[in-house]
Motif scaffolding. Structure first.
Motif, short mmCIF file in Angstrom:
data_model
loop_
_atom_site.label_atom_id
_atom_site.label_comp_id
_atom_site.label_asym_id
_atom_site.label_seq_id
_atom_site.Cartn_x
_atom_site.Cartn_y
_atom_site.Cartn_z
N CYS A 1 33.72 47.95 64.85
CA CYS A 1 33.53 47.75 66.28
C CYS A 1 34.68 48.47 66.99
O CYS A 1 35.67 48.85 66.37
CB CYS A 1 33.50 46.27 66.62
SG CYS A 1 34.99 45.38 66.15
N ARG A 2 34.58 48.64 68.29
CA ARG A 2 35.60 49.39 69.04
C ARG A 2 36.96 48.70 68.99
O ARG A 2 37.99 49.37 68.95
CB ARG A 2 35.13 49.65 70.46
CG ARG A 2 33.95 50.60 70.51
CD ARG A 2 33.53 50.95 71.92
NE ARG A 2 34.58 51.61 72.68
CZ ARG A 2 34.91 52.90 72.59
NH1 ARG A 2 34.26 53.69 71.75
NH2 ARG A 2 35.86 53.41 73.33
N ARG B 1 24.29 50.39 67.06
CA ARG B 1 25.48 50.44 67.91
C ARG B 1 26.37 51.62 67.52
O ARG B 1 26.96 52.27 68.37
CB ARG B 1 26.29 49.14 67.82
CG ARG B 1 25.64 47.89 68.40
CD ARG B 1 25.59 47.83 69.91
NE ARG B 1 26.82 48.01 70.61
CZ ARG B 1 27.61 47.05 71.07
NH1 ARG B 1 27.29 45.79 70.88
NH2 ARG B 1 28.71 47.34 71.73
N HIS C 1 31.42 40.20 69.98
CA HIS C 1 30.81 40.94 71.09
C HIS C 1 29.85 42.00 70.57
O HIS C 1 28.74 42.15 71.06
CB HIS C 1 31.90 41.58 71.95
CG HIS C 1 31.35 42.33 73.12
ND1 HIS C 1 31.04 41.71 74.30
CD2 HIS C 1 31.04 43.63 73.28
CE1 HIS C 1 30.56 42.60 75.15
NE2 HIS C 1 30.56 43.78 74.55
N PHE C 2 30.29 42.72 69.56
CA PHE C 2 29.53 43.82 68.97
C PHE C 2 28.18 43.36 68.42
O PHE C 2 27.17 44.04 68.55
CB PHE C 2 30.37 44.45 67.85
CG PHE C 2 29.82 45.69 67.24
CD1 PHE C 2 30.03 46.93 67.83
CD2 PHE C 2 29.11 45.65 66.05
CE1 PHE C 2 29.55 48.09 67.25
CE2 PHE C 2 28.62 46.80 65.46
CZ PHE C 2 28.84 48.02 66.07
N CYS D 1 27.37 41.07 73.62
CA CYS D 1 27.14 42.20 74.53
C CYS D 1 25.81 42.03 75.27
O CYS D 1 24.80 41.67 74.65
CB CYS D 1 27.14 43.51 73.76
SG CYS D 1 27.04 44.95 74.84
N CYS E 1 33.94 47.85 75.24
CA CYS E 1 32.54 48.17 74.96
C CYS E 1 32.07 49.30 75.87
O CYS E 1 32.40 49.34 77.07
CB CYS E 1 31.71 46.91 75.19
SG CYS E 1 29.94 47.14 74.98
N ASP F 1 35.42 44.85 72.72
CA ASP F 1 34.33 44.94 71.75
C ASP F 1 34.75 44.40 70.39
O ASP F 1 34.90 45.13 69.43
CB ASP F 1 33.87 46.40 71.65
CG ASP F 1 32.51 46.54 70.98
OD1 ASP F 1 31.74 45.57 70.99
OD2 ASP F 1 32.24 47.62 70.44
#
Length: 196
Positions: free
Chosen positions: A58-59, A149, A84-85, A89, A73, A80
């Protein structure tokens, strides 16, 4: 060295999870076992292991590794994290709503009241064949979200997920058929397989 006894140390990822979700030590065994009881694919078992150990790209994770400049995100601007990922979100809201409705219709049970980020990340406790099916569908859903994603898809289509799920169930079916164990497959995943 063999005679020297090391103190048992909890992995950092589990300590972090315990801070966030307050999970009892005896529950971790059930959480880790769930993926192995739910699917035969080592690929998906290891994917769930990565989710539990917080090593999904994830970010937030990529930002901590200094691969990207921002942990935010791309779609909503929030941090993120894995939660959340995979769940929080806004682009996933419709996906998880559809998932809950589909599962409720399939099992004649309402799942939306207890279906939260905790359930998505850790799965349900395996106490019946339905829980095995549910966890299997969750693992496949998380992976489906993950690959979409990473490809920066702005919509995660639930109906495409069902096609993806059907293809993975066909692989499971062939595995059990080859082992001569279709009875086990039908008992644990027959409900989903017959209704897709």
């Amino acid at each position: 060295l063999w005679k020297h006894q090391r103190k048992k140390k909890t992995p950092a990822a589990l300590e972090k999870r315990n801070e966030t979700y307050q999970i009892q030590n005896e529950d971790w065994q059930h959480i880790f076992k769930a993926a192995f009881l739910s699917c035969t694919s080592t690929f998906f078992q290891s994917f769930q292991y990565k989710v539990l150990h917080r090593i999904i790209a994830c970010r937030h994770w990529l930002y901590n590794l200094r691969v990207i400049d921002s942990p935010n995100c791309l779609y909503c601007g929030k941090d993120d994290t894995i939660a959340h990922f995979l769940y929080d979100c806004p682009i996933l809201r419709q996906f998880w709503t559809s998932f809950c409705l589909w599962w409720s219709r399939l099992t004649d049970r309402v799942t939306s009241n207890n279906f939260q980020v905790f359930t998505v990340i850790f799965g349900a406790k395996i106490d019946c064949d339905e829980a095995i099916s549910f966890n299997y569908c969750l693992i496949i859903a998380k992976y489906y979200i993950y690959i979409n994603r990473l490809n920066e898809m702005s919509t995660i289509d639930f109906y495409k997920y069902l096609v993806f799920l059907k293809s993975k169930l066909n692989e499971e079916y062939m595995y059990y058929e080859e082992k001569g164990n279709l009875k086990v497959f039908n008992k644990s995943k027959g409900l989903i397989f017959e209704n897709l």
